[in-house]
Design a protein around this motif. Structure first.
Motif, PDB file in Angstrom:
ATOM      1  N   VAL A   1       0.835  -1.218   0.000  1.00  0.00           N
ATOM      2  CA  VAL A   1       0.000   0.000   0.000  1.00  0.00           C
ATOM      3  C   VAL A   1       0.859   1.254   0.000  1.00  0.00           C
ATOM      4  N   SER A   2       2.075   1.127   0.525  1.00  0.00           N
ATOM      5  CA  SER A   2       2.962   2.311   0.511  1.00  0.00           C
ATOM      6  C   SER A   2       3.366   2.676  -0.907  1.00  0.00           C
ATOM      7  N   ALA A   3       3.198   1.715  -1.831  1.00  0.00           N
ATOM      8  CA  ALA A   3       3.546   1.992  -3.233  1.00  0.00           C
ATOM      9  C   ALA A   3       2.346   2.517  -4.018  1.00  0.00           C
TER      10      ALA A   3
ATOM     11  N   GLN B   1       6.680  -0.414 -11.930  1.00  0.00           N
ATOM     12  CA  GLN B   1       5.768   0.703 -11.639  1.00  0.00           C
ATOM     13  C   GLN B   1       5.465   0.852 -10.141  1.00  0.00           C
ATOM     14  N   LEU B   2       5.990  -0.053  -9.304  1.00  0.00           N
ATOM     15  CA  LEU B   2       5.679   0.016  -7.869  1.00  0.00           C
ATOM     16  C   LEU B   2       6.904   0.456  -7.078  1.00  0.00           C
ATOM     17  N   LEU B   3       6.766   1.590  -6.424  1.00  0.00           N
ATOM     18  CA  LEU B   3       7.873   2.119  -5.623  1.00  0.00           C
ATOM     19  C   LEU B   3       7.444   2.166  -4.159  1.00  0.00           C
ATOM     20  N   PRO B   4       7.761   1.132  -3.383  1.00  0.00           N
ATOM     21  CA  PRO B   4       7.337   1.150  -1.973  1.00  0.00           C
ATOM     22  C   PRO B   4       8.068   2.254  -1.206  1.00  0.00           C
ATOM     23  N   THR B   5       7.295   3.026  -0.449  1.00  0.00           N
ATOM     24  CA  THR B   5       7.946   4.040   0.389  1.00  0.00           C
ATOM     25  C   THR B   5       8.177   3.490   1.790  1.00  0.00           C
ATOM     26  N   GLN B   6       7.547   2.371   2.106  1.00  0.00           N
ATOM     27  CA  GLN B   6       7.974   1.633   3.297  1.00  0.00           C
ATOM     28  C   GLN B   6       9.078   0.696   2.827  1.00  0.00           C
ATOM     29  N   THR B   7      10.301   0.976   3.252  1.00  0.00           N
ATOM     30  CA  THR B   7      11.432   0.279   2.659  1.00  0.00           C
ATOM     31  C   THR B   7      12.546   0.066   3.677  1.00  0.00           C
TER      32      THR B   7
ATOM     33  N   SER C   1      22.605   8.676  -0.403  1.00  0.00           N
ATOM     34  CA  SER C   1      22.327   9.906  -1.143  1.00  0.00           C
ATOM     35  C   SER C   1      21.013   9.876  -1.907  1.00  0.00           C
ATOM     36  N   ASP C   2      20.420   8.683  -2.065  1.00  0.00           N
ATOM     37  CA  ASP C   2      19.151   8.645  -2.788  1.00  0.00           C
ATOM     38  C   ASP C   2      18.368   7.377  -2.440  1.00  0.00           C
ATOM     39  N   TYR C   3      17.194   7.251  -3.072  1.00  0.00           N
ATOM     40  CA  TYR C   3      16.398   6.014  -2.958  1.00  0.00           C
ATOM     41  C   TYR C   3      16.488   5.306  -4.302  1.00  0.00           C
ATOM     42  N   SER C   4      17.150   4.186  -4.312  1.00  0.00           N
ATOM     43  CA  SER C   4      17.255   3.434  -5.576  1.00  0.00           C
ATOM     44  C   SER C   4      16.936   1.969  -5.288  1.00  0.00           C
ATOM     45  N   PRO C   5      15.631   1.644  -5.362  1.00  0.00           N
ATOM     46  CA  PRO C   5      15.221   0.281  -5.004  1.00  0.00           C
ATOM     47  C   PRO C   5      15.697  -0.755  -6.017  1.00  0.00           C
ATOM     48  N   HIS C   6      15.816  -1.963  -5.536  1.00  0.00           N
ATOM     49  CA  HIS C   6      16.232  -3.091  -6.371  1.00  0.00           C
ATOM     50  C   HIS C   6      15.252  -3.250  -7.531  1.00  0.00           C
ATOM     51  N   SER C   7      15.731  -3.774  -8.641  1.00  0.00           N
ATOM     52  CA  SER C   7      14.845  -3.905  -9.808  1.00  0.00           C
ATOM     53  C   SER C   7      13.864  -5.073  -9.654  1.00  0.00           C
ATOM     54  N   THR C   8      14.113  -6.000  -8.722  1.00  0.00           N
ATOM     55  CA  THR C   8      13.258  -7.171  -8.541  1.00  0.00           C
ATOM     56  C   THR C   8      12.345  -6.972  -7.315  1.00  0.00           C
ATOM     57  N   ALA C   9      11.627  -8.034  -6.936  1.00  0.00           N
ATOM     58  CA  ALA C   9      10.751  -7.941  -5.756  1.00  0.00           C
ATOM     59  C   ALA C   9      11.549  -7.733  -4.469  1.00  0.00           C
ATOM     60  N   ARG C  10      12.882  -7.797  -4.572  1.00  0.00           N
ATOM     61  CA  ARG C  10      13.689  -7.480  -3.381  1.00  0.00           C
ATOM     62  C   ARG C  10      13.415  -6.041  -2.932  1.00  0.00           C
TER      63      ARG C  10
ATOM     64  N   PHE D   1      10.785  -4.991  -2.095  1.00  0.00           N
ATOM     65  CA  PHE D   1       9.799  -5.113  -1.010  1.00  0.00           C
ATOM     66  C   PHE D   1      10.396  -5.754   0.251  1.00  0.00           C
ATOM     67  N   ASP D   2      11.684  -6.117   0.205  1.00  0.00           N
ATOM     68  CA  ASP D   2      12.368  -6.522   1.438  1.00  0.00           C
ATOM     69  C   ASP D   2      12.500  -5.260   2.315  1.00  0.00           C
ATOM     70  N   ALA D   3      13.058  -5.399   3.512  1.00  0.00           N
ATOM     71  CA  ALA D   3      13.199  -4.189   4.337  1.00  0.00           C
ATOM     72  C   ALA D   3      14.574  -4.184   5.013  1.00  0.00           C
ATOM     73  N   GLY D   4      14.606  -4.524   6.301  1.00  0.00           N
ATOM     74  CA  GLY D   4      15.880  -4.481   7.032  1.00  0.00           C
ATOM     75  C   GLY D   4      16.573  -5.836   7.062  1.00  0.00           C
ATOM     76  N   THR D   5      17.453  -5.997   8.041  1.00  0.00           N
ATOM     77  CA  THR D   5      18.187  -7.254   8.198  1.00  0.00           C
ATOM     78  C   THR D   5      17.215  -8.423   8.196  1.00  0.00           C
ATOM     79  N   PRO D   6      17.475  -9.441   7.394  1.00  0.00           N
ATOM     80  CA  PRO D   6      16.521 -10.562   7.345  1.00  0.00           C
ATOM     81  C   PRO D   6      16.419 -11.278   8.692  1.00  0.00           C
ATOM     82  N   PRO D   7      15.272 -11.900   8.981  1.00  0.00           N
ATOM     83  CA  PRO D   7      15.089 -12.613  10.256  1.00  0.00           C
ATOM     84  C   PRO D   7      15.831 -13.959  10.220  1.00  0.00           C
ATOM     85  N   VAL D   8      17.129 -13.896  10.467  1.00  0.00           N
ATOM     86  CA  VAL D   8      18.017 -15.028  10.176  1.00  0.00           C
ATOM     87  C   VAL D   8      17.634 -16.339  10.885  1.00  0.00           C
TER      88      VAL D   8
END
Ligand SMILES: Cc1ncc(COP(=O)(O)O)c(C=O)c1O
Length: 393
Positions: A101-103, A243-249, A263-272, A274-281
Motif C-alpha cells: 500500500v505504501s507503493a 511501476q511500484l515504488l514502496p515508500t515503506q522500505t 544519497s538517494d532512494y534506488s530500489p532493487h529492480s526485482t521484488a527485493r 519489497f524486502d526491508a531491514g536485516t533478514p530474520p536469520v
C-alpha cells in the motif's frame, strides 16, 4: 538439510505417515491446530541449533546468512511456482502488505479505493483502513449468512476507482475458499490490483500464482509451512515491479546493499524492493527446513491427503448433526474445517483436557488438517465431539 528417511507416501496412502515420527507432539497429543501454528519437527529444531552452533563456532556468518535468505527466497518461489525475482522475504504478512500500500499513491489522486473481503485477517483490514489517513476509502464486501462470499459481490464492488482488491485465499474464520482467479479476472479488466493473502493455504494446498491470477500473494511460515513466527513472503507479479515504488522500505531493498549509499532512494529492480531491514536469520534457518519437508512430501500428495481427511471429518460431523460452516465442496475449502459451537471456548478447553489441540474464531471450532494428521486423529476428535455434543450448535 536432507531427510534421513523416505518421506513419500507409505502403503496406507498417507503422505506424511513416515514423517509423523519427526513431530514429537504426536507422541502424546492429537494436534489439529496448524491453522494457528504448525507442529515442531526434529528437522526444524535442528535448524535452529545449526544457527546457534554456527554463531558459537564462527561468530558473524554474514555471507552465509545472505545465502540462507536467498535459499529461502528460492524455496518460496518454487512453492508458489514464481521466480525468485518475484519474491520478497518479509518478517510478516503485515510488512508485505504495508509495503504494497505504501507503493499506491492514494494522496496524489487517481484510484483511491481498497476493496476488502469481510474475511481478511485483521492485519489486512487494519492496514487498509490506515490508508484512509492518506486519502483512501475502504469498501467492505460482505459475505452471505452461510459465510460464503460469491464472486458477484466483488464484481459489484470493484470499479474504476478501485486501486486494490484484497481477497484472502482461504478464510481463517470459516475455511471458505474465495474464487481468486475469477475475482482477479474482474479486477484486471477494471484496472485494479489484487492481493490474495494465502497464509491459510500455502503448504497444505497448491497455490500456483499463475493460475491464481493475483498480483500479490502473501503468507508466512508459522502455519502450514511448519516453521517459525517472524518470517513471510510476498509475491509480486514480475510485470508490475517497475511501476511500484514502496515508500515503506529499508536497506535490504536497495539496488546494492553493499554500497551503503544514503544519497538517494534506488530500489532493487526485482521484488527485493519489497524486502526491508536485516533478514530474520534464525527464522530463515527454520523456514528453509520446514519448507523442505513440504517439498519432499510434495504439495499434490499433501493436498489430496488433506482433502480426504477433511471429507472424513465433515461426514463425521454430519453424522453428529453438527452445523458445519466450511463448504462440503472440496474446491471451495482448504485444510481448515469449522464447526459451530454453543460455547466454543469451553469446547476448545474440553478438547485440550483430552490432549486434542484445536482453536476457535467467532463461534466456530477450528480443526486444521495437515500432512502429519491421520484418519485416527480425525476419529479421535470426532469421538471427543460426540462426548461433548451439547457444546455443538
Ligand atoms: C490469513 C492470515 N493472514 C495473516 C496472518 C498473520 O499475519 P502476520 O504475519 O502479519 O502476523 C495470519 C495468522 O497469523 C493469517 O491467518
Amino acid at each position: 538439510m536432507r531427510a534421513t528417511h523416505d518421506t513419500r507416501a507409505d502403503e496406507s496412502g498417507m503422505p506424511g505417515a513416515p514423517i509423523r515420527g519427526q513431530f514429537p507432539i504426536f507422541e502424546h497429543t492429537t494436534y489439529l491446530n496448524s491453522c494457528s501454528q504448525g507442529a515442531l519437527s526434529h528437522r526444524v529444531r535442528r535448524a535452529y541449533e545449526e544457527y546457534l552452533d554456527g554463531w558459537d563456532e564462527r561468530g558473524a556468518e554474514w555471507e552465509h546468512w545472505v545465502e540462507r535468505a536467498e535459499t529461502m527466497r528460492a524455496a518460496f518461489a518454487r512453492l508458489l511456482r514464481a521466480t525468485s525475482d518475484e519474491i520478497a522475504v518479509t518478517t510478516s504478512v503485515s510488512q508485505g502488505v504495508s509495503a504494497i500500500v505504501s507503493a499506491l499513491p492514494f494522496e496524489r489522486g487517481g484510484r483511491t479505493r481498497i476493496v476488502i473481503s469481510e474475511h481478511e485477517f485483521p492485519t489486512v483490514g487494519q492496514i487498509a483502513h490506515a490508508q484512509e489517513l492518506r486519502g483512501a476509502e475502504v469498501v467492505h464486501v460482505r459475505p452471505e449468512p452461510d459465510g460464503s462470499t460469491p464472486t458477484e459481490r466483488f464484481d459489484a464492488a470493484i470499479d474504476e476507482r478501485t486501486a486494490l482488491v484484497c481477497c484472502t485465499t482461504v478464510s481463517y474464520r470459516t475455511g471458505h475458499r474465495h474464487d481468486v482467479p475469477a475475482i482477479a479476472r474482474i479486477a484486471r479488466e477494471r484496472g485494479a490490483l489484487v492481493l490474495a493473502d494465502s497464509y491459510q493455504a500455502v503448504g497444505a494446498i497448491d497455490v500456483d500464482v499463475g493460475s491464481l491470477g493475483a498480483d500479490f500473494v502473501t503468507g508466512g511460515t508459522v502455519k502450514y509451512l511448519l516453521a517459525s513466527a517472524g518470517l513471510g513472503f510476498l509475491y509480486v507479479r514480475g510485470e508490475l515491479l517497475q511501476q511500484l515504488l514502496p515508500t515503506q522500505t529499508g536497506w535490504f531493498a536497495d539496488e546494492d546493499i553493499f554500497q551503503m549509499d544514503i544519497s538517494d532512494y534506488s530500489p532493487h529492480s526485482t521484488a527485493r524492493r519489497f524486502d526491508a531491514g536485516t533478514p530474520p536469520v534464525p527464522n530463515i534457518y527454520a523456514g528453509v527446513a520446514g519448507a523442505s519437508i513440504i517439498e519432499e512430501v510434495g504439495i499434490a500428495a499433501i493436498e489430496a491427503h488433506v482433502r480426504r481427511l477433511a471429507t472424513r471429518l465433515i461426514e463425521g460431523l454430519d453424522e453428529l448433526g453438527a452445523t458445519v460452516v466450511t463448504p462440503r465442496d472440496p474446491a471451495r475449502r482448504g485444510p481448515l474445517v469449522c464447526v459451530r459451537s454453543t460455547d466454543v471456548r469451553a469446547l476448545v478447553a474440553e478438547l485440550a483436557a483430552e490432549r486434542i489441540v484445536t482453536s476457535e474464531r467467532d463461534d466456530n471450532l477450528r480443526i486444521a488438517l495437515h500432512l502429519y494428521n491421520s484418519e485416527g486423529d480425525v476419529d479421535t476428535v470426532l469421538d471427543a465431539l460426540r462426548k461433548h455434543r451439547h457444546l455443538l450448535a
